[in-house]
Design a protein around this motif. Structure first.
Motif, PDB file in Angstrom:
ATOM      1  N   LYS A 165     -12.113   3.687   2.744  1.00  0.00           N
ATOM      2  CA  LYS A 165     -11.827   4.448   1.528  1.00  0.00           C
ATOM      3  C   LYS A 165     -10.478   3.964   1.019  1.00  0.00           C
ATOM      4  CE  LYS A 165     -11.798   9.068  -0.542  1.00  0.00           C
ATOM      5  NZ  LYS A 165     -12.035  10.522  -0.352  1.00  0.00           N
ATOM      6  N   ASP A 166     -10.469   3.423  -0.196  1.00  0.00           N
ATOM      7  CA  ASP A 166      -9.221   2.810  -0.640  1.00  0.00           C
ATOM      8  C   ASP A 166      -9.160   2.661  -2.153  1.00  0.00           C
ATOM      9  OD1 ASP A 166      -6.711   1.213  -0.467  1.00  0.00           O
ATOM     10  OD2 ASP A 166      -7.343   0.972   1.621  1.00  0.00           O
ATOM     11  N   ASN A 167      -7.941   2.368  -2.604  1.00  0.00           N
ATOM     12  CA  ASN A 167      -7.729   2.037  -4.009  1.00  0.00           C
ATOM     13  C   ASN A 167      -8.480   0.755  -4.353  1.00  0.00           C
ATOM     14  OD1 ASN A 167      -5.895   4.160  -4.073  1.00  0.00           O
ATOM     15  ND2 ASN A 167      -4.117   2.836  -3.806  1.00  0.00           N
ATOM     16  N   VAL A 168      -9.022   0.703  -5.554  1.00  0.00           N
ATOM     17  CA  VAL A 168      -9.752  -0.473  -6.019  1.00  0.00           C
ATOM     18  C   VAL A 168      -9.221  -0.861  -7.397  1.00  0.00           C
ATOM     19  CG1 VAL A 168     -12.017  -1.320  -6.764  1.00  0.00           C
ATOM     20  CG2 VAL A 168     -11.832   0.035  -4.668  1.00  0.00           C
ATOM     21  N   ALA A 169      -8.874  -2.146  -7.538  1.00  0.00           N
ATOM     22  CA  ALA A 169      -8.387  -2.652  -8.825  1.00  0.00           C
ATOM     23  C   ALA A 169      -9.561  -2.819  -9.792  1.00  0.00           C
ATOM     24  CB  ALA A 169      -7.683  -3.988  -8.622  1.00  0.00           C
ATOM     25  N   TYR A 170      -9.266  -2.785 -11.074  1.00  0.00           N
ATOM     26  CA  TYR A 170     -10.323  -2.999 -12.073  1.00  0.00           C
ATOM     27  C   TYR A 170     -10.727  -4.466 -12.132  1.00  0.00           C
ATOM     28  CZ  TYR A 170      -9.908   1.805 -13.586  1.00  0.00           C
ATOM     29  OH  TYR A 170      -9.926   3.177 -13.609  1.00  0.00           O
ATOM     30  N   GLU A 171      -9.770  -5.363 -11.876  1.00  0.00           N
ATOM     31  CA  GLU A 171     -10.083  -6.792 -11.888  1.00  0.00           C
ATOM     32  C   GLU A 171      -9.059  -7.545 -11.063  1.00  0.00           C
ATOM     33  OE1 GLU A 171     -11.077 -10.387 -15.095  1.00  0.00           O
ATOM     34  OE2 GLU A 171     -10.312  -8.461 -15.799  1.00  0.00           O
ATOM     35  N   PHE A 209      -9.645  12.645  -9.186  1.00  0.00           N
ATOM     36  CA  PHE A 209      -8.273  12.237  -8.916  1.00  0.00           C
ATOM     37  C   PHE A 209      -7.522  12.109 -10.249  1.00  0.00           C
ATOM     38  CE2 PHE A 209      -8.374   9.960  -4.499  1.00  0.00           C
ATOM     39  CZ  PHE A 209      -8.466  11.201  -3.891  1.00  0.00           C
ATOM     40  N   PRO A 210      -6.189  12.177 -10.229  1.00  0.00           N
ATOM     41  CA  PRO A 210      -5.421  12.003 -11.468  1.00  0.00           C
ATOM     42  C   PRO A 210      -5.738  10.673 -12.152  1.00  0.00           C
ATOM     43  CG  PRO A 210      -4.003  12.768  -9.689  1.00  0.00           C
ATOM     44  CD  PRO A 210      -5.324  12.437  -9.060  1.00  0.00           C
ATOM     45  N   GLU A 211      -5.774  10.690 -13.475  1.00  0.00           N
ATOM     46  CA  GLU A 211      -6.149   9.499 -14.236  1.00  0.00           C
ATOM     47  C   GLU A 211      -5.173   8.346 -14.046  1.00  0.00           C
ATOM     48  OE1 GLU A 211      -6.815  10.288 -18.347  1.00  0.00           O
ATOM     49  OE2 GLU A 211      -8.435  11.740 -17.967  1.00  0.00           O
ATOM     50  N   GLU A 212      -3.903   8.653 -13.743  1.00  0.00           N
ATOM     51  CA  GLU A 212      -2.902   7.588 -13.719  1.00  0.00           C
ATOM     52  C   GLU A 212      -2.916   6.770 -12.424  1.00  0.00           C
ATOM     53  OE1 GLU A 212      -0.606  11.273 -12.229  1.00  0.00           O
ATOM     54  OE2 GLU A 212      -2.186  10.831 -13.684  1.00  0.00           O
ATOM     55  N   ILE A 213      -3.662   7.199 -11.417  1.00  0.00           N
ATOM     56  CA  ILE A 213      -3.698   6.427 -10.168  1.00  0.00           C
ATOM     57  C   ILE A 213      -4.925   5.508 -10.162  1.00  0.00           C
ATOM     58  CG2 ILE A 213      -2.434   8.226  -8.919  1.00  0.00           C
ATOM     59  CD1 ILE A 213      -5.028   8.948  -7.479  1.00  0.00           C
ATOM     60  N   TYR A 214      -4.939   4.589  -9.207  1.00  0.00           N
ATOM     61  CA  TYR A 214      -6.078   3.677  -9.077  1.00  0.00           C
ATOM     62  C   TYR A 214      -7.382   4.452  -8.881  1.00  0.00           C
ATOM     63  CZ  TYR A 214      -3.249  -0.573  -8.319  1.00  0.00           C
ATOM     64  OH  TYR A 214      -2.403  -1.643  -8.465  1.00  0.00           O
TER      65      TYR A 214
END
Length: 222
Positions: A165-171, A209-214
């Motif tokens: 479970k982790d942050n994922v970049a858009y690209e 989750f908050p919009e400003e995080i990944y």
């Protein structure tokens, strides 16, 4: 990827130095976003409960491993309520020391506190029903992540499950100079999982989750 990770030993030592300065609290573990902890845990519980229990394709509830465990936030609220015994591994000894207090009476069901970076950690073969890896894969190079996932596969019991479970970049890959980590996009994460010889059983985006995080994704692997 050398331009992203830089010199390998510095990539790891900078991360260790960063975490040594972080407060051993839930807010510290979550980078100041302690308020999302309950949303995170509830989402993880719904995800995990699809896979544990009796029957075909289910995994047992004997042993779980919490990777990048910090002070034991996930062990306390997710893993210990569901599993009989839990092990914690983290690179920061102060966090593990705090976990022994933070977990309270449930700490009696923690068998091992391993102080080790995941790039060097070797799970005991055939021990775990679930290996939970959250908000820590960005601290591993691609090569070390693949090798770690292979070792985790060897650490599973029959029917066991690895969860990332982790942050994922858009690209692409987004480096973070502050904590010496990277954030990968989903296609790259899929390729690394495949290189490790694992398949994706299920994947879901964490909501609310908050919009400003990944964006955050959860992947179940076997």
């Amino acid at each position: 990827m050398d331009d992203v990770f830089g010199e390998e030993s510095a990539f790891y030592s900078k991360a260790e130095d960063y975490w040594k300065q972080v407060s051993p609290t839930v807010d510290g573990m979550l980078g100041g976003y302690g308020s999302i902890s309950s949303i995170d845990i509830n989402g993880s519980k719904k995800f995990l409960q699809k896979f544990i229990g009796e029957g075909q394709g289910k995994t047992g509830t004997g042993f779980a491993l919490d990777c990048g465990a910090g002070i034991g936030r996930i062990s306390k609220r997710l893993l210990l309520p569901l599993f009989r015994t839990v092990d914690l591994v983290d690179v920061t000894q102060e966090f593990l020391d705090k976990a022994k207090v933070y977990l309270g009476d449930d700490s009696k069901r923690v068998e091992n506190y391993f102080c080790c970076g995941l790039q060097d950690f070797q799970p005991q073969p055939g021990r775990y029903d679930v290996i939970w890896i959250q908000w820590v894969i960005g601290h591993l190079t691609d090569e070390h992540l693949v090798e770690f996932l292979r070792r985790c596969q060897g650490g599973l019991r029959a029917g066991g499950l690895i969860v990332i479970k982790d942050n994922v970049a858009y690209e692409g890959v987004v480096p973070d100079e502050v904590d010496s980590s990277v954030c990968r996009d989903l296609p790259l994460l899929h390729r690394l999982v495949q290189q490790a010889g694992l398949g994706i059983v299920c994947e879901e985006q964490q909501l609310n989750f908050p919009e400003e995080i990944y964006q955050v994704w959860t992947l179940a692997l076997r």
